[in-house]
Design an enzyme around this catalytic site. Sequence first.
Site, PDB file in Angstrom:
ATOM      1  N   ASP A   1     -26.798  36.198  44.124  1.00 37.41           N
ATOM      2  CA  ASP A   1     -26.988  36.762  45.659  1.00 37.41           C
ATOM      3  C   ASP A   1     -26.177  37.230  46.436  1.00 37.41           C
ATOM      4  O   ASP A   1     -26.592  37.968  47.283  1.00 37.41           O
ATOM      5  CB  ASP A   1     -27.314  35.129  46.132  1.00 37.41           C
ATOM      6  CG  ASP A   1     -25.710  34.046  46.030  1.00 37.41           C
ATOM      7  OD1 ASP A   1     -24.736  34.662  45.696  1.00 37.41           O
ATOM      8  OD2 ASP A   1     -25.475  33.296  46.774  1.00 37.41           O
TER       9      ASP A   1
ATOM     10  N   GLY B   1     -27.692  30.400  44.346  1.00 37.04           N
ATOM     11  CA  GLY B   1     -27.876  31.436  44.992  1.00 37.04           C
ATOM     12  C   GLY B   1     -29.153  31.996  44.991  1.00 37.04           C
ATOM     13  O   GLY B   1     -29.129  32.838  46.278  1.00 37.04           O
TER      14      GLY B   1
ATOM     15  N   ASP C   1     -19.382  39.083  46.088  1.00 32.83           N
ATOM     16  CA  ASP C   1     -18.016  38.363  47.340  1.00 32.83           C
ATOM     17  C   ASP C   1     -16.435  39.280  46.676  1.00 32.83           C
ATOM     18  O   ASP C   1     -16.245  40.573  46.950  1.00 32.83           O
ATOM     19  CB  ASP C   1     -18.112  37.090  47.891  1.00 32.83           C
ATOM     20  CG  ASP C   1     -16.872  36.998  48.644  1.00 32.83           C
ATOM     21  OD1 ASP C   1     -16.270  37.337  49.694  1.00 32.83           O
ATOM     22  OD2 ASP C   1     -16.424  36.020  48.923  1.00 32.83           O
TER      23      ASP C   1
HETATM   24  P1  IMP Z   1     -17.392  35.269  44.652  1.00 34.50           P
HETATM   25  O1  IMP Z   1     -17.161  35.544  42.709  1.00 34.50           O
HETATM   26  O2  IMP Z   1     -16.217  35.352  45.641  1.00 34.50           O
HETATM   27  O3  IMP Z   1     -17.890  37.345  43.943  1.00 34.50           O
HETATM   28  O4  IMP Z   1     -18.682  35.253  44.995  1.00 34.50           O
HETATM   29  C1  IMP Z   1     -19.846  34.542  44.139  1.00 34.50           C
HETATM   30  C2  IMP Z   1     -20.505  33.230  44.529  1.00 34.50           C
HETATM   31  O5  IMP Z   1     -19.679  32.631  46.122  1.00 34.50           O
HETATM   32  C3  IMP Z   1     -21.960  33.361  45.693  1.00 34.50           C
HETATM   33  O6  IMP Z   1     -23.267  33.897  44.114  1.00 34.50           O
HETATM   34  C4  IMP Z   1     -22.185  32.232  46.953  1.00 34.50           C
HETATM   35  O7  IMP Z   1     -23.518  31.349  45.529  1.00 34.50           O
HETATM   36  C5  IMP Z   1     -20.785  32.362  47.061  1.00 34.50           C
HETATM   37  N1  IMP Z   1     -20.697  33.105  48.356  1.00 34.50           N
HETATM   38  C6  IMP Z   1     -19.439  33.739  48.494  1.00 34.50           C
HETATM   39  N2  IMP Z   1     -19.435  34.789  49.667  1.00 34.50           N
HETATM   40  C7  IMP Z   1     -20.906  33.967  50.036  1.00 34.50           C
HETATM   41  C8  IMP Z   1     -20.915  33.414  51.307  1.00 34.50           C
HETATM   42  O8  IMP Z   1     -20.793  34.854  52.840  1.00 34.50           O
HETATM   43  N3  IMP Z   1     -21.748  33.042  52.008  1.00 34.50           N
HETATM   44  C9  IMP Z   1     -22.518  31.981  50.794  1.00 34.50           C
HETATM   45  N4  IMP Z   1     -21.831  32.104  49.920  1.00 34.50           N
HETATM   46  C10 IMP Z   1     -21.053  32.891  49.671  1.00 34.50           C
HETATM   47 MG    MG Z   2     -22.498  29.189  47.065  1.00 38.42          MG
END
Ligand code: IMP
Ligand code: MG
Length: 190
Positions: A109, A43, A112
Amino acid sequence: MRGDLERLLFDESAIHRRLDDIAAQISNDYRDRELTVIAVLHGSLMFVADLLRRIPLPLKLECLSAASYHGKAETSGEVVFQPATSGPSGRKQITLPDVAGRDVLVLDDILDSGHTLAAVRETLETAKPKSIRICVLLRKRKRRVRQVAPDYVGFEIEDEFVVGYGLDFQGRYRNLPYVGVLRKELLEKY
Ligand code: IMP
Ligand code: MG
């Protein structure tokens, strides 16, 4: 592909202007140190390429692949790192970049749920870097499952699924030069 977006959030020039600011801040903060940048793939690919070309400091670039979405629009909570090799017991071991004693800056990127960056930080800490900072292009406004406080943030966004400029949905849309919100009905099909 533009038609698959409900709304455009940041166009190319808005992204580039913001990268100018963040790059200036990072260049100033690390002016007397030698950075090791860890790019969390895939990403962050566009973000890393555009940001690093704005940082005129000696630095090393290493990559780490981390996936927690597995092609879905919600995180599974389990973070998988690559490259991974099988250890003596058959358990997967990741090949960590050499960060011992180094000033590390992790680039991703989007922040979340926090699962990915919390796991990346914990994993890197085992290699005893001198310092670790985190920089993300996007941060979603929401309660996080795991606490991660990035040191540099490009833009705050609402809790919506976005694509483009490296961010994908099921592997697509990474090549869009802008970031936008994906139409809900496309997410719901899966
Ligand atoms: P986390 O582990 O939930 O914080 O998510 C992080 C990873 O999930 C990021 O590095 C992205 O690859 C993917 N991700 C989270 N939210 C989005 C979104 O809105 N669009 C696309 N990819 C996302
Ligand atoms: Mg992704």
